[in-house]
Design a protein around this motif. Structure first.
Motif, PDB file in Angstrom:
ATOM      1  N   ILE A  51       0.812  -1.212   0.000  1.00  8.83           N
ATOM      2  CA  ILE A  51       0.000   0.000   0.000  1.00  8.83           C
ATOM      3  C   ILE A  51       0.848   1.265   0.000  1.00  8.83           C
ATOM      4  O   ILE A  51       0.411   2.314  -0.492  1.00  8.83           O
ATOM      5  N   THR A  52       2.094   1.180   0.496  1.00 12.98           N
ATOM      6  CA  THR A  52       2.897   2.391   0.651  1.00 12.98           C
ATOM      7  C   THR A  52       3.883   2.610  -0.488  1.00 12.98           C
ATOM      8  O   THR A  52       4.107   3.743  -0.912  1.00 12.98           O
ATOM      9  N   THR A  53       4.472   1.556  -0.989  1.00 20.10           N
ATOM     10  CA  THR A  53       5.513   1.706  -2.020  1.00 20.10           C
ATOM     11  C   THR A  53       5.135   1.097  -3.360  1.00 20.10           C
ATOM     12  O   THR A  53       5.888   1.235  -4.325  1.00 20.10           O
ATOM     13  N   GLY A  54       3.999   0.432  -3.435  1.00 20.01           N
ATOM     14  CA  GLY A  54       3.643  -0.280  -4.656  1.00 20.01           C
ATOM     15  C   GLY A  54       2.312   0.138  -5.236  1.00 20.01           C
ATOM     16  O   GLY A  54       1.756   1.181  -4.888  1.00 20.01           O
ATOM     17  N   SER A  55       1.779  -0.718  -6.116  1.00 19.20           N
ATOM     18  CA  SER A  55       0.522  -0.405  -6.795  1.00 19.20           C
ATOM     19  C   SER A  55      -0.199  -1.683  -7.189  1.00 19.20           C
ATOM     20  O   SER A  55       0.309  -2.474  -7.979  1.00 19.20           O
ATOM     21  N   CYS A  56      -1.386  -1.878  -6.631  1.00 19.25           N
ATOM     22  CA  CYS A  56      -2.243  -2.982  -7.076  1.00 19.25           C
ATOM     23  C   CYS A  56      -2.712  -2.754  -8.506  1.00 19.25           C
ATOM     24  O   CYS A  56      -2.857  -3.703  -9.283  1.00 19.25           O
ATOM     25  N   THR A  57      -2.964  -1.494  -8.851  1.00 17.20           N
ATOM     26  CA  THR A  57      -3.447  -1.176 -10.194  1.00 17.20           C
ATOM     27  C   THR A  57      -2.434  -1.606 -11.250  1.00 17.20           C
ATOM     28  O   THR A  57      -2.804  -2.163 -12.292  1.00 17.20           O
ATOM     29  N   VAL A  82     -11.412   3.655  -7.467  1.00 20.02           N
ATOM     30  CA  VAL A  82     -12.070   4.909  -7.108  1.00 20.02           C
ATOM     31  C   VAL A  82     -11.043   6.028  -7.250  1.00 20.02           C
ATOM     32  O   VAL A  82      -9.838   5.801  -7.085  1.00 20.02           O
ATOM     33  N   PRO A  83     -11.502   7.257  -7.563  1.00 17.24           N
ATOM     34  CA  PRO A  83     -10.560   8.345  -7.875  1.00 17.24           C
ATOM     35  C   PRO A  83      -9.554   8.656  -6.772  1.00 17.24           C
ATOM     36  O   PRO A  83      -8.407   9.005  -7.055  1.00 17.24           O
ATOM     37  N   ASP A  84      -9.964   8.528  -5.507  1.00 15.08           N
ATOM     38  CA  ASP A  84      -9.052   8.897  -4.436  1.00 15.08           C
ATOM     39  C   ASP A  84      -8.096   7.778  -4.041  1.00 15.08           C
ATOM     40  O   ASP A  84      -7.261   7.952  -3.152  1.00 15.08           O
ATOM     41  N   HIS A  85      -8.195   6.614  -4.699  1.00 17.51           N
ATOM     42  CA  HIS A  85      -7.262   5.513  -4.459  1.00 17.51           C
ATOM     43  C   HIS A  85      -6.849   4.915  -5.814  1.00 17.51           C
ATOM     44  O   HIS A  85      -7.113   3.740  -6.093  1.00 17.51           O
ATOM     45  N   PRO A  86      -6.191   5.690  -6.649  1.00 17.91           N
ATOM     46  CA  PRO A  86      -5.913   5.232  -8.020  1.00 17.91           C
ATOM     47  C   PRO A  86      -4.965   4.034  -8.107  1.00 17.91           C
ATOM     48  O   PRO A  86      -4.981   3.316  -9.111  1.00 17.91           O
ATOM     49  N   LYS A  87      -4.156   3.809  -7.091  1.00 15.84           N
ATOM     50  CA  LYS A  87      -3.209   2.695  -7.121  1.00 15.84           C
ATOM     51  C   LYS A  87      -3.765   1.420  -6.481  1.00 15.84           C
ATOM     52  O   LYS A  87      -3.056   0.431  -6.355  1.00 15.84           O
ATOM     53  N   GLU A  88      -5.052   1.447  -6.116  1.00 13.30           N
ATOM     54  CA  GLU A  88      -5.627   0.317  -5.386  1.00 13.30           C
ATOM     55  C   GLU A  88      -6.758  -0.346  -6.166  1.00 13.30           C
ATOM     56  O   GLU A  88      -7.701  -0.890  -5.599  1.00 13.30           O
ATOM     57  N   GLY A  89      -6.630  -0.324  -7.482  1.00  3.85           N
ATOM     58  CA  GLY A  89      -7.654  -0.912  -8.334  1.00  3.85           C
ATOM     59  C   GLY A  89      -7.524  -2.424  -8.469  1.00  3.85           C
ATOM     60  O   GLY A  89      -6.527  -3.030  -8.079  1.00  3.85           O
ATOM     61  N   GLY A  90      -8.556  -3.023  -9.047  1.00  2.00           N
ATOM     62  CA  GLY A  90      -8.570  -4.471  -9.260  1.00  2.00           C
ATOM     63  C   GLY A  90      -9.320  -4.818 -10.515  1.00  2.00           C
ATOM     64  O   GLY A  90      -9.601  -3.952 -11.358  1.00  2.00           O
ATOM     65  N   LEU A  91      -9.668  -6.094 -10.657  1.00  2.00           N
ATOM     66  CA  LEU A  91     -10.401  -6.518 -11.846  1.00  2.00           C
ATOM     67  C   LEU A  91     -11.242  -7.747 -11.552  1.00  2.00           C
ATOM     68  O   LEU A  91     -10.994  -8.481 -10.593  1.00  2.00           O
ATOM     69  N   VAL A  92     -12.245  -7.944 -12.389  1.00  4.88           N
ATOM     70  CA  VAL A  92     -13.085  -9.142 -12.384  1.00  4.88           C
ATOM     71  C   VAL A  92     -13.087  -9.694 -13.793  1.00  4.88           C
ATOM     72  O   VAL A  92     -13.261  -8.946 -14.767  1.00  4.88           O
ATOM     73  N   GLY A 109      -9.171 -13.320  -4.747  1.00  4.62           N
ATOM     74  CA  GLY A 109      -7.788 -13.167  -4.314  1.00  4.62           C
ATOM     75  C   GLY A 109      -7.451 -11.710  -4.109  1.00  4.62           C
ATOM     76  O   GLY A 109      -7.944 -10.851  -4.840  1.00  4.62           O
ATOM     77  N   HIS A 110      -6.618 -11.425  -3.121  1.00  2.16           N
ATOM     78  CA  HIS A 110      -6.167 -10.033  -2.963  1.00  2.16           C
ATOM     79  C   HIS A 110      -4.757  -9.890  -3.524  1.00  2.16           C
ATOM     80  O   HIS A 110      -3.886 -10.755  -3.331  1.00  2.16           O
ATOM     81  N   LEU A 111      -4.550  -8.800  -4.247  1.00  2.00           N
ATOM     82  CA  LEU A 111      -3.266  -8.537  -4.881  1.00  2.00           C
ATOM     83  C   LEU A 111      -2.298  -7.822  -3.954  1.00  2.00           C
ATOM     84  O   LEU A 111      -1.080  -7.876  -4.164  1.00  2.00           O
ATOM     85  N   ASP A 112      -2.793  -7.120  -2.954  1.00  2.00           N
ATOM     86  CA  ASP A 112      -1.915  -6.331  -2.101  1.00  2.00           C
ATOM     87  C   ASP A 112      -1.146  -7.207  -1.122  1.00  2.00           C
ATOM     88  O   ASP A 112      -1.572  -8.314  -0.775  1.00  2.00           O
ATOM     89  N   VAL A 113       0.005  -6.677  -0.701  1.00  2.00           N
ATOM     90  CA  VAL A 113       0.857  -7.361   0.264  1.00  2.00           C
ATOM     91  C   VAL A 113       1.249  -6.384   1.361  1.00  2.00           C
ATOM     92  O   VAL A 113       1.132  -5.165   1.203  1.00  2.00           O
TER      93      VAL A 113
END
Length: 479
Positions: A51-57, A82-92, A109-113
């Motif tokens: 969440i701090t140094t990377g990007s799920c998106t 969502v606009p205020d969390h642009p690096k925390e996106g996902g997909l279906v 599955g969650h992509l974040d670590v």
């Protein structure tokens, strides 16, 4: 089927000779499908999605490329953020089935670590390293091995033209590891319910445990239900004054008294179908007095002398103690405002893991009753999600898993378990989609470094788990 032909026929070659329930190490080179899977797994681990140094998106972008290369199009893939969390996106992504009446299966599955610092690790946490029978890297066990299995499965089924009866859906989300992040599973459940609609979901939380250091597999678990995580603040206030004229009425002392009371308090014993099944099945495998107590707690009436004696022994094991009740523990402290002043305020955060079905307000009221000090306040400050609901243990879910555990891990019991931690399955269950953590993968009893240093996954567990989960999903999808 074509899909089952290549992958499942390779299971014997992968496993070789079964040794104590663990597939012997593979001496032969990887099959082409295994090599492609390994490359995908490597890419996932080497993409920082903390969440701090990377990007799920960014990682979701890479996954989308794999899926499109397999043949999925715009109609099959939905991206979300969502606009205020642009690096925390996902997909279906959706693979349609042939049946118009059978409901889909959702793979989650969650992509974040959890963030990892290079200076703390023996190896670069964002470099995929295979060494000594283990894969090392942040997310190697939590949960990019399963993510890779789900992605690989969906891609190969599409490429090979597999026609399952049930539609398969894969949701890859962000935010599971951080309470203040955008949680994709919660967003989908609350805003895209029709998109992820399913009869049930398969998620993290299950899997087996070895005897240690990649040794013999001693148990396989089916994750069925979990506790609810809620934080409360207890606080004492006082007019304060000059420290040169102290009085017993002191906010820090009052807070200390309250915490001592909480330390001595145990919430009452509770059992549900999952924990009863866990203790009844795991007890004989444990053996000894502890094993006998596990069986007794599952069968004796609560409050009986037999139940009380069994509970007393089980409470000496911190894991069993937690499975048997709601637990609360102080995790943060603050108080005072100056070295030479009596404290005007002192407070503590109390982190509770609430047994399924117990309202958060009931726990708050219990904390206030235990503290028994009208000058102190007890307030709920947050929660991780909705009230936990335990999904049913049905033969439809358990039967195929039991058969495959007997096939891949002969003599190893399949034991249902209720997590004392938390997964994103809680959001699905809140909207009527039961969530299960299947067996198949396995790790060491020390947690394999998940959330900590030098996170790892057992190499043969990943390859065998891939075969197992492909066969399990195929059976569920065609029942």
């Amino acid at each position: 089927m074509k899909h089952g032909g290549q992958l499942l026929a390779g299971a014997a070659a992968l496993a070789g000779v079964m040794v104590g329930g663990v597939a012997a190490a593979q001496d032969a080179p990887l099959r082409p499908d295994q090599a492609a899977f390994r490359a995908l797994y490597k890419e996932l681990v080497e993409t920082d999605s903390s969440i701090t140094t990377g990007s799920c998106t960014l990682l979701a972008d890479k996954v989308e490329k794999h899926l499109r290369a397999a043949g999925y199009g715009d109609a099959d893939i939905t991206r979300f953020a969502v606009p205020d969390h642009p690096k925390e996106g996902g997909l279906v992504v959706i693979l349609p089935g042939t049946s118009k009446t059978l409901k889909p299966i959702l793979l989650l599955g969650h992509l974040d670590v959890v963030v990892a610092k290079r200076e703390d690790w023996t190896r670069n946490p964002y470099e995929f390293v295979e060494e000594g029978g283990y894969f090392y890297g942040r997310g190697a066990s939590d949960m990019k091995a399963m993510d890779a299995i789900w992605i690989d499965m969906m891609a190969r089924m599409k490429k090979e033209g597999v026609k399952n009866k049930r539609t398969l859906k894969l949701a890859l989300t962000c935010g599971e590891e951080t309470s203040w992040a955008f949680n994709g599973a919660q967003y989908l459940a609350n805003n895209k319910r029709d998109l992820i609609d399913a009869e049930f979901a398969l998620n993290e939380g299950g899997g087996g445990r070895t005897s240690g250091s990649g040794g013999k597999v001693i148990v396989q678990n089916m994750h069925v239900g979990e506790k609810t995580v809620v934080n409360y603040r207890i606080e004492a206030t006082n007019p304060g004054g000059h420290s040169s004229i102290p009085i017993p009425d002191n906010a820090i002392y009052e807070l200390s008294d309250a915490l001592v009371k909480l330390r001595a308090f145990d919430f009452p014993l509770m059992l549900n179908d999952t924990t009863k099944a866990f203790f009844a099945k795991a007890g004989p495998a444990r053996g000894g007095d502890m094993g006998k107590a596990m069986v007794t707690i599952a069968t004796a009436p609560i409050g009986s002398p037999e139940s009380k004696a069994a509970e007393a022994l089980l409470n000496t094991d911190r894991s069993y103690h937690s499975m048997l009740r709601t637990t609360c523990v102080a995790t943060l402290l603050d108080g005072g405002h100056a070295n030479n002043a009596l404290p005007q305020r002192a407070g503590a955060n109390v982190n509770c893991r609430i047994f399924p079905g117990v309202p958060a307000e009931d726990v708050r009221a219990t904390l206030a009753k235990v503290i028994a000090d009208p000058k102190m306040t007890v307030k709920q400050v947050d929660d991780r999600g909705p009230l936990a609901k335990s999904p049913p243990l049905t033969p439809f879910i358990v039967g195929p898993a039991e058969r495959l555990v007997a096939k891949y891990y002969p003599g190893v019991p399949l034991v249902p378990v209720m997590s004392t931690g938390a997964t994103d399955g809680i959001y699905l269950e809140a909207v009527g989609i039961p969530s299960y953590g299947p067996p198949g993968l396995y790790g060491d009893p020390d947690g394999s470094g998940a959330h900590g240093l030098n996170e790892r996954a057992i190499v043969k567990a990943v390859y065998t788990g891939r075969e197992f989960l492909n066969e399990l999903v195929t059976e569920y999808a065609n029942k």
